[in-house]
Design a protein around this motif. Sequence first.
Motif, PDB file in Angstrom:
ATOM      1  N   THR A  25      28.791  14.945   9.133  1.00 43.37           N
ATOM      2  CA  THR A  25      28.477  15.926   8.055  1.00 43.37           C
ATOM      3  C   THR A  25      29.920  16.669   7.442  1.00 43.37           C
ATOM      4  O   THR A  25      30.022  17.276   6.371  1.00 43.37           O
ATOM      5  CB  THR A  25      27.803  17.325   8.517  1.00 43.37           C
ATOM      6  N   LEU A  26      31.011  16.172   8.067  1.00 44.83           N
ATOM      7  CA  LEU A  26      32.276  16.192   7.266  1.00 44.83           C
ATOM      8  C   LEU A  26      32.516  17.917   7.300  1.00 44.83           C
ATOM      9  O   LEU A  26      33.280  18.366   6.408  1.00 44.83           O
ATOM     10  CB  LEU A  26      32.642  15.600   6.160  1.00 44.83           C
ATOM     11  N   TYR A  27      32.388  18.677   8.064  1.00 42.88           N
ATOM     12  CA  TYR A  27      32.479  20.107   7.977  1.00 42.88           C
ATOM     13  C   TYR A  27      33.931  20.482   7.992  1.00 42.88           C
ATOM     14  O   TYR A  27      34.632  20.064   8.974  1.00 42.88           O
ATOM     15  CB  TYR A  27      31.727  20.807   9.200  1.00 42.88           C
ATOM     16  N   PHE A  62      37.365  25.473   0.525  1.00 43.01           N
ATOM     17  CA  PHE A  62      36.352  25.602   1.754  1.00 43.01           C
ATOM     18  C   PHE A  62      37.386  26.183   2.870  1.00 43.01           C
ATOM     19  O   PHE A  62      37.005  26.248   4.071  1.00 43.01           O
ATOM     20  CB  PHE A  62      35.621  24.277   2.019  1.00 43.01           C
ATOM     21  N   MET A  63      38.697  26.391   2.624  1.00 39.67           N
ATOM     22  CA  MET A  63      39.501  26.368   3.837  1.00 39.67           C
ATOM     23  C   MET A  63      39.898  27.952   3.772  1.00 39.67           C
ATOM     24  O   MET A  63      40.613  28.545   2.654  1.00 39.67           O
ATOM     25  CB  MET A  63      40.936  25.750   3.360  1.00 39.67           C
ATOM     26  N   PRO A  64      39.621  28.735   4.709  1.00 38.44           N
ATOM     27  CA  PRO A  64      39.810  30.056   4.839  1.00 38.44           C
ATOM     28  C   PRO A  64      41.308  30.247   5.391  1.00 38.44           C
ATOM     29  O   PRO A  64      42.046  29.268   5.855  1.00 38.44           O
ATOM     30  CB  PRO A  64      38.969  30.421   5.795  1.00 38.44           C
ATOM     31  N   ALA A  65      41.682  31.412   5.581  1.00 37.27           N
ATOM     32  CA  ALA A  65      43.078  31.533   6.385  1.00 37.27           C
ATOM     33  C   ALA A  65      42.698  31.429   7.667  1.00 37.27           C
ATOM     34  O   ALA A  65      41.793  31.896   8.316  1.00 37.27           O
ATOM     35  CB  ALA A  65      43.628  33.191   6.180  1.00 37.27           C
ATOM     36  N   ILE A  66      43.673  30.382   8.370  1.00 37.92           N
ATOM     37  CA  ILE A  66      43.286  30.119   9.934  1.00 37.92           C
ATOM     38  C   ILE A  66      44.579  29.702  10.367  1.00 37.92           C
ATOM     39  O   ILE A  66      45.516  29.181   9.748  1.00 37.92           O
ATOM     40  CB  ILE A  66      42.158  28.912   9.540  1.00 37.92           C
ATOM     41  N   LEU A  67      44.475  29.849  11.665  1.00 39.46           N
ATOM     42  CA  LEU A  67      45.713  29.225  12.616  1.00 39.46           C
ATOM     43  C   LEU A  67      45.275  27.961  13.010  1.00 39.46           C
ATOM     44  O   LEU A  67      44.219  27.644  13.432  1.00 39.46           O
ATOM     45  CB  LEU A  67      45.786  30.257  14.002  1.00 39.46           C
ATOM     46  N   SER A  68      46.260  27.262  12.933  1.00 43.82           N
ATOM     47  CA  SER A  68      46.151  25.581  13.268  1.00 43.82           C
ATOM     48  C   SER A  68      47.317  25.129  14.113  1.00 43.82           C
ATOM     49  O   SER A  68      48.440  25.267  13.552  1.00 43.82           O
ATOM     50  CB  SER A  68      45.874  24.533  11.907  1.00 43.82           C
ATOM     51  N   ALA A  71      44.027  30.228   2.013  1.00 45.07           N
ATOM     52  CA  ALA A  71      43.165  31.523   2.346  1.00 45.07           C
ATOM     53  C   ALA A  71      42.233  31.548   1.385  1.00 45.07           C
ATOM     54  O   ALA A  71      42.242  31.091   0.079  1.00 45.07           O
ATOM     55  CB  ALA A  71      44.213  32.808   2.137  1.00 45.07           C
ATOM     56  N   GLY A  72      41.235  32.316   1.675  1.00 44.62           N
ATOM     57  CA  GLY A  72      39.794  32.737   0.711  1.00 44.62           C
ATOM     58  C   GLY A  72      38.990  31.654   0.472  1.00 44.62           C
ATOM     59  O   GLY A  72      37.742  31.830  -0.180  1.00 44.62           O
ATOM     60  N   GLY A  73      38.868  30.411   1.158  1.00 49.02           N
ATOM     61  CA  GLY A  73      38.053  29.325   1.050  1.00 49.02           C
ATOM     62  C   GLY A  73      36.769  29.593   2.140  1.00 49.02           C
ATOM     63  O   GLY A  73      36.734  30.537   2.991  1.00 49.02           O
ATOM     64  N   SER A  74      35.590  29.042   1.611  1.00 47.48           N
ATOM     65  CA  SER A  74      34.275  29.286   2.482  1.00 47.48           C
ATOM     66  C   SER A  74      33.950  28.314   3.048  1.00 47.48           C
ATOM     67  O   SER A  74      33.090  27.289   2.522  1.00 47.48           O
ATOM     68  CB  SER A  74      33.544  30.066   1.590  1.00 47.48           C
ATOM     69  N   PRO A  75      34.033  27.982   4.185  1.00 47.66           N
ATOM     70  CA  PRO A  75      33.219  26.737   5.040  1.00 47.66           C
ATOM     71  C   PRO A  75      31.730  27.065   5.003  1.00 47.66           C
ATOM     72  O   PRO A  75      31.142  25.915   4.827  1.00 47.66           O
ATOM     73  CB  PRO A  75      33.733  26.892   6.463  1.00 47.66           C
ATOM     74  N   HIS A 104      26.362  25.023   2.640  1.00 46.32           N
ATOM     75  CA  HIS A 104      25.196  25.296   1.642  1.00 46.32           C
ATOM     76  C   HIS A 104      25.182  24.007   0.584  1.00 46.32           C
ATOM     77  O   HIS A 104      24.056  23.490   0.196  1.00 46.32           O
ATOM     78  CB  HIS A 104      25.505  26.401   0.727  1.00 46.32           C
ATOM     79  N   LEU A 105      26.461  23.629   0.149  1.00 45.09           N
ATOM     80  CA  LEU A 105      26.380  22.465  -0.781  1.00 45.09           C
ATOM     81  C   LEU A 105      25.994  21.257  -0.141  1.00 45.09           C
ATOM     82  O   LEU A 105      25.241  20.394  -0.787  1.00 45.09           O
ATOM     83  CB  LEU A 105      27.564  22.352  -1.563  1.00 45.09           C
ATOM     84  N   PHE A 106      26.562  20.802   1.049  1.00 44.62           N
ATOM     85  CA  PHE A 106      26.211  19.792   1.647  1.00 44.62           C
ATOM     86  C   PHE A 106      24.802  19.605   1.861  1.00 44.62           C
ATOM     87  O   PHE A 106      24.173  18.437   1.743  1.00 44.62           O
ATOM     88  CB  PHE A 106      26.907  19.616   2.885  1.00 44.62           C
TER      89      PHE A 106
END
Length: 592
Positions: free
Chosen positions: A148-150, A243-249, A257-261, A266-268
């Motif tokens: 699903t490539l989440y 699709f990428m939020p602010a995140i620690l990696s 920042a600001g993206g929505s996984p 929903h789109l997938f």
Amino acid sequence: MAYVALADKDHEQHLHDPQSFISKYIWSQDHKVIAVQYSLTAIAIGMVALVLSLMMRLQLGFPDTFSFITPDEYYQAITLHGMIMVIYLLTALLLGGFGNYLIPLMVGARDMVFPFMNMLSYWVYLLSVLVLCASFFVSGGPTGAGWTLYPPQAVLPGTPGIGGGIVLMLVSLVLFIVAFTMGGLNYVTTVLQARCRGMTLMRMPLSVWGIFVATILGLLAFPALLVTGIMLLLDAVLGTSFFMPAILSMGEQTKTAGGSPILFQHLFWFFGHPEVYIVALPAFGVISDLVSVHARKNIFGYRMMVWAILAIGGISFIVWAHHMYVSGMNPYFGFFFATTTLIIAIPTALKIYNWVLTLWRGDIRMTVPMFFVIGFIFTFINGGLTGLFLGNVAVDIPLSDTYFVVGHFHMVMGVSPILVIFGAIYHWYPKITGRMLNDTMGKIHFWLTLFGTYAIYLPMHYLGIQGLPRRYYAMGDTSFLDESTQAMNAGISVAALFVAVVQLLFLFNLFWSLFKGKRAEKNPWKATTLEWQTPDNPPVHGNWGPELPVVHRWAYDYSVPGAARDYIPQTMAPEDVPRADDSYHGEEGEHQ
């Protein structure tokens, strides 16, 4: 109703006639050759997916035994196996293969409306397969993000195949969608504009209806996957934040920042659930034709079957979020999607009732295609019943990440359509090649495949209820699992190896029969539909010779009272039907 009147325009028939081996078999614009190209390519990449599934089963059944299966390779195998089976095998084979071969023949056309675009669609599909295979050879290997490539996992460091693997996967998907769109526009236009005289929509075989509606679903649903793939590609390559939020990696703050996984999900799944029916509806149509031919009985409730196909297609667009119950949606949304999920079961159940009622009191011929028909009906019922559990929010949440889902999904989306594909190949192989497949090898193949697949997937439902999680490379020491879990996992792996070996018998039958098989009669199954009424077997370029057929009746005139034989071809006018006596005065219209 539009007709293509080519009967007196032979020059139009020869516009793209093959002039050499290359133009006949490679750069071919003949829908039949393109169908074989699609099918052979899909089967070839499907064998890759089969090998990947065996790698997974070896690790799960016998952990710590095979050192060459690392955690990264396990997750890469999961990703590629799932994506290949759903997209590159099932969708390509049912629509690109059967759709290309059957539509012009079944509606009485000489070819697809746009032959050059049809040829182009295959070569772009082949390019998408080659790009996907190229991911095996880049640094880091193919992506291991799950089929699903989440995001954000799919594009973050630490995920197998980060970099070249995920980029090639997304590029391959984009190419596949381009190929599908070119082919799909051909299918829809050919059905609407190129039917021969007398072939009304309500006289079309259900195979054509299933492929037609599935193609419309694809043309509406694949754009969602297309834009999703492009947006995720931009996130991976250019560092955008769709699709990428602010995140620690890796302990560091990313620049995103600001993206929505959740937007990705929903789109997938807006594409993903119609995709289930993009595969299922052609299978439903094919099984309807096979059950009627081999039970020597008209299909029960033809109009109901057509409306059920249309209803399933429509409702499939409002059930997608039942894949997302564990994503934290509002309970009211959960109620809505649970309700629509149960509603879509109604037209699906109607089709099952109609198949069973078609078999009821039929003159059933236990041919190899009929074996696969019955196997499909049992398997689809089993898989569908477990789907009712997963459609309920309260039940789905504890089962969502367990082997129960793996068992359900494979019974409905894996075993069922593949049984249909096998049945269809055994049924139409004489038309494609002019030879019959070996009957004994076919029956052995059926029984070993059916029992083998049940030995794989039925135990998975039990393991899921036990709580065995899916997607794990190794379970380790788990106190909550029953002691029988690992033994059952090993048994499933042995069954999977057995089923894989059995498919070699099918491949041997396929190629052996091409040269050594018994020569087929023009209409070996005594079927009524147009593809069996062509002047030549196999059909030549242009399909119909100097004149297109004229249709006088629906596609399912079997065992008509008073007729001298148990089938009446669609091309036979009422006054030409041989009668057993003079007492029969029915009209073919009463069956339509």
